[in-house]
Design a protein around this motif. Structure first.
Motif, PDB file in Angstrom:
ATOM      1  N   GLN A  10      -3.471 -28.242 -14.428  1.00 40.70           N
ATOM      2  CA  GLN A  10      -2.016 -28.341 -14.511  1.00 40.70           C
ATOM      3  C   GLN A  10      -1.329 -26.994 -14.295  1.00 40.70           C
ATOM      4  OE1 GLN A  10      -0.604 -30.598 -17.957  1.00 40.70           O
ATOM      5  NE2 GLN A  10      -2.502 -31.804 -17.975  1.00 40.70           N
ATOM      6  N   GLY A  11      -2.104 -25.980 -13.895  1.00 42.20           N
ATOM      7  CA  GLY A  11      -1.522 -24.671 -13.610  1.00 42.20           C
ATOM      8  C   GLY A  11      -1.115 -23.897 -14.844  1.00 42.20           C
ATOM      9  N   LYS A  12      -1.765 -24.169 -15.966  1.00 41.31           N
ATOM     10  CA  LYS A  12      -1.459 -23.488 -17.224  1.00 41.31           C
ATOM     11  C   LYS A  12      -2.685 -22.710 -17.682  1.00 41.31           C
ATOM     12  CE  LYS A  12       1.594 -27.274 -18.424  1.00 41.31           C
ATOM     13  NZ  LYS A  12       1.803 -28.465 -19.220  1.00 41.31           N
ATOM     14  N   CYS A  13      -2.457 -21.797 -18.597  1.00 41.61           N
ATOM     15  CA  CYS A  13      -3.568 -21.072 -19.204  1.00 41.61           C
ATOM     16  C   CYS A  13      -3.231 -20.830 -20.676  1.00 41.61           C
ATOM     17  CB  CYS A  13      -3.869 -19.771 -18.475  1.00 41.61           C
ATOM     18  SG  CYS A  13      -2.429 -18.746 -18.172  1.00 41.61           S
ATOM     19  N   PHE A  14      -4.276 -20.717 -21.497  1.00 43.90           N
ATOM     20  CA  PHE A  14      -4.089 -20.620 -22.932  1.00 43.90           C
ATOM     21  C   PHE A  14      -4.760 -19.400 -23.522  1.00 43.90           C
ATOM     22  CE2 PHE A  14      -4.219 -25.474 -22.647  1.00 43.90           C
ATOM     23  CZ  PHE A  14      -2.857 -25.576 -22.507  1.00 43.90           C
ATOM     24  N   SER A  15      -4.140 -18.885 -24.562  1.00 46.31           N
ATOM     25  CA  SER A  15      -4.777 -17.881 -25.405  1.00 46.31           C
ATOM     26  C   SER A  15      -5.625 -18.627 -26.434  1.00 46.31           C
ATOM     27  CB  SER A  15      -3.709 -17.054 -26.131  1.00 46.31           C
ATOM     28  OG  SER A  15      -3.015 -17.875 -27.071  1.00 46.31           O
ATOM     29  N   ASN A  16      -6.408 -17.898 -27.194  1.00 44.83           N
ATOM     30  CA  ASN A  16      -7.214 -18.511 -28.241  1.00 44.83           C
ATOM     31  C   ASN A  16      -6.310 -19.206 -29.268  1.00 44.83           C
ATOM     32  OD1 ASN A  16      -9.440 -19.290 -29.727  1.00 44.83           O
ATOM     33  ND2 ASN A  16     -10.017 -17.252 -30.354  1.00 44.83           N
ATOM     34  N   LEU A  17      -5.186 -18.598 -29.604  1.00 50.40           N
ATOM     35  CA  LEU A  17      -4.272 -19.194 -30.579  1.00 50.40           C
ATOM     36  C   LEU A  17      -3.748 -20.540 -30.070  1.00 50.40           C
ATOM     37  CD1 LEU A  17      -2.767 -18.926 -33.287  1.00 50.40           C
ATOM     38  CD2 LEU A  17      -0.977 -17.671 -32.065  1.00 50.40           C
ATOM     39  N   VAL A  55     -14.636 -23.187 -32.273  1.00 50.97           N
ATOM     40  CA  VAL A  55     -13.792 -22.910 -31.100  1.00 50.97           C
ATOM     41  C   VAL A  55     -13.245 -21.485 -31.186  1.00 50.97           C
ATOM     42  CG1 VAL A  55     -11.690 -23.600 -29.855  1.00 50.97           C
ATOM     43  CG2 VAL A  55     -13.193 -25.346 -30.840  1.00 50.97           C
ATOM     44  N   TYR A  56     -12.765 -21.125 -32.354  1.00 47.16           N
ATOM     45  CA  TYR A  56     -12.217 -19.781 -32.549  1.00 47.16           C
ATOM     46  C   TYR A  56     -13.253 -18.708 -32.196  1.00 47.16           C
ATOM     47  CZ  TYR A  56     -10.781 -15.526 -34.894  1.00 47.16           C
ATOM     48  OH  TYR A  56     -10.478 -14.216 -35.162  1.00 47.16           O
ATOM     49  N   PHE A  57     -14.433 -18.816 -32.749  1.00 43.34           N
ATOM     50  CA  PHE A  57     -15.433 -17.770 -32.529  1.00 43.34           C
ATOM     51  C   PHE A  57     -15.963 -17.765 -31.104  1.00 43.34           C
ATOM     52  CE2 PHE A  57     -15.623 -17.940 -37.224  1.00 43.34           C
ATOM     53  CZ  PHE A  57     -15.288 -16.618 -37.456  1.00 43.34           C
ATOM     54  N   ARG A  58     -15.987 -18.924 -30.453  1.00 47.34           N
ATOM     55  CA  ARG A  58     -16.441 -18.953 -29.058  1.00 47.34           C
ATOM     56  C   ARG A  58     -15.510 -18.155 -28.155  1.00 47.34           C
ATOM     57  NH1 ARG A  58     -17.451 -23.980 -24.907  1.00 47.34           N
ATOM     58  NH2 ARG A  58     -17.900 -22.644 -23.132  1.00 47.34           N
ATOM     59  N   PHE A  59     -14.201 -18.184 -28.440  1.00 45.62           N
ATOM     60  CA  PHE A  59     -13.229 -17.538 -27.562  1.00 45.62           C
ATOM     61  C   PHE A  59     -12.561 -16.312 -28.180  1.00 45.62           C
ATOM     62  CE2 PHE A  59     -13.525 -21.976 -26.168  1.00 45.62           C
ATOM     63  CZ  PHE A  59     -13.909 -21.769 -24.861  1.00 45.62           C
ATOM     64  N   LYS A  60     -13.036 -15.881 -29.315  1.00 42.75           N
ATOM     65  CA  LYS A  60     -12.465 -14.741 -30.036  1.00 42.75           C
ATOM     66  C   LYS A  60     -12.425 -13.476 -29.178  1.00 42.75           C
ATOM     67  CE  LYS A  60     -13.223 -11.922 -34.113  1.00 42.75           C
ATOM     68  NZ  LYS A  60     -14.088 -11.658 -35.258  1.00 42.75           N
ATOM     69  N   SER A  61     -13.412 -13.293 -28.330  1.00 49.58           N
ATOM     70  CA  SER A  61     -13.501 -12.073 -27.519  1.00 49.58           C
ATOM     71  C   SER A  61     -12.304 -11.902 -26.578  1.00 49.58           C
ATOM     72  CB  SER A  61     -14.799 -12.065 -26.706  1.00 49.58           C
ATOM     73  OG  SER A  61     -14.805 -13.146 -25.786  1.00 49.58           O
ATOM     74  N   TYR A  62     -11.571 -12.970 -26.306  1.00 50.33           N
ATOM     75  CA  TYR A  62     -10.399 -12.874 -25.438  1.00 50.33           C
ATOM     76  C   TYR A  62      -9.202 -12.256 -26.154  1.00 50.33           C
ATOM     77  CZ  TYR A  62     -12.666 -15.613 -21.814  1.00 50.33           C
ATOM     78  OH  TYR A  62     -13.510 -16.045 -20.822  1.00 50.33           O
ATOM     79  N   GLY A  63      -9.267 -12.196 -27.479  1.00 48.17           N
ATOM     80  CA  GLY A  63      -8.148 -11.648 -28.238  1.00 48.17           C
ATOM     81  C   GLY A  63      -6.879 -12.420 -27.943  1.00 48.17           C
ATOM     82  N   VAL A  64      -5.806 -11.714 -27.594  1.00 50.71           N
ATOM     83  CA  VAL A  64      -4.534 -12.372 -27.278  1.00 50.71           C
ATOM     84  C   VAL A  64      -4.403 -12.695 -25.788  1.00 50.71           C
ATOM     85  CG1 VAL A  64      -3.317 -11.349 -29.239  1.00 50.71           C
ATOM     86  CG2 VAL A  64      -3.311 -10.179 -27.030  1.00 50.71           C
ATOM     87  N   ASP A  65      -5.402 -12.300 -25.004  1.00 49.15           N
ATOM     88  CA  ASP A  65      -5.373 -12.571 -23.565  1.00 49.15           C
ATOM     89  C   ASP A  65      -5.677 -14.035 -23.277  1.00 49.15           C
ATOM     90  OD1 ASP A  65      -4.882  -9.867 -23.050  1.00 49.15           O
ATOM     91  OD2 ASP A  65      -7.028  -9.409 -22.999  1.00 49.15           O
ATOM     92  N   VAL A  66      -5.330 -14.474 -22.062  1.00 47.12           N
ATOM     93  CA  VAL A  66      -5.619 -15.848 -21.678  1.00 47.12           C
ATOM     94  C   VAL A  66      -7.119 -16.020 -21.459  1.00 47.12           C
ATOM     95  CG1 VAL A  66      -3.342 -16.255 -20.685  1.00 47.12           C
ATOM     96  CG2 VAL A  66      -5.200 -15.463 -19.217  1.00 47.12           C
ATOM     97  N   ILE A  67      -7.583 -17.205 -21.761  1.00 45.18           N
ATOM     98  CA  ILE A  67      -8.995 -17.549 -21.583  1.00 45.18           C
ATOM     99  C   ILE A  67      -9.185 -17.890 -20.112  1.00 45.18           C
ATOM    100  CG2 ILE A  67     -10.805 -19.175 -22.234  1.00 45.18           C
ATOM    101  CD1 ILE A  67      -9.255 -19.435 -24.959  1.00 45.18           C
TER     102      ILE A  67
END
Length: 142
Positions: A10-17, A55-67
């Protein structure tokens, strides 16, 4: 994660939050619509809202950046439909906006958060809350 796949499509991207909050919403809708969880892990009330630790720990390394990955979760058609709809309807909201919605009075997070300790948000609270949303057709909290 199927949410990431649908976001990409859908042309979107998400942060971990954002991913955390949207995972929680999908889980709640699955409980309300199909009487079954979307995720098998417990959902916890943490300071920044409802959270699925795996889920949090899997993507934690991205910090506030988009996954930047799309994930690898395979879901049945009903669950895919929920995820696709949530990304379409809520995927434009920022992490803080989603956090605000999950922190409102009456939300399952609000019912269990004591201000200091991480606690499990029981599925029956989440299911009841999303069943009310489903019945009324609107919500003031997620």
């Amino acid at each position: 994660m199927s949410l990431l796949k649908h976001a990409y499509e859908q042309g979107k991207c998400f942060s971990n939050l954002q991913l955390e909050k949207l995972t929680y919403v999908c889980h709640g809708l699955s409980l309300a619509h199909f009487q079954r969880p979307l995720v098998i892990d417990d959902v916890f009330a943490w300071r920044f809202g409802p959270l699925v630790p795996s889920v949090y720990f899997r993507f934690k390394s991205y910090g506030v950046d988009v996954i930047t990955e799309q994930g690898d979760v395979v879901l049945d058609a009903e669950s895919e439909s929920i995820v696709k709809d949530v990304v379409s309807q809520l995927g434009h909201l920022t992490g803080p906006q989603l956090m605000d919605l999950t922190h409102r009075d009456g939300s399952p997070w609000h019912q269990v958060w004591d201000g200091t300790h991480q606690k499990v948000i029981p599925d029956h609270l989440i299911q009841s809350h999303y069943a009310q949303i489903r019945q009324s057709g609107r919500t003031t909290s997620l």
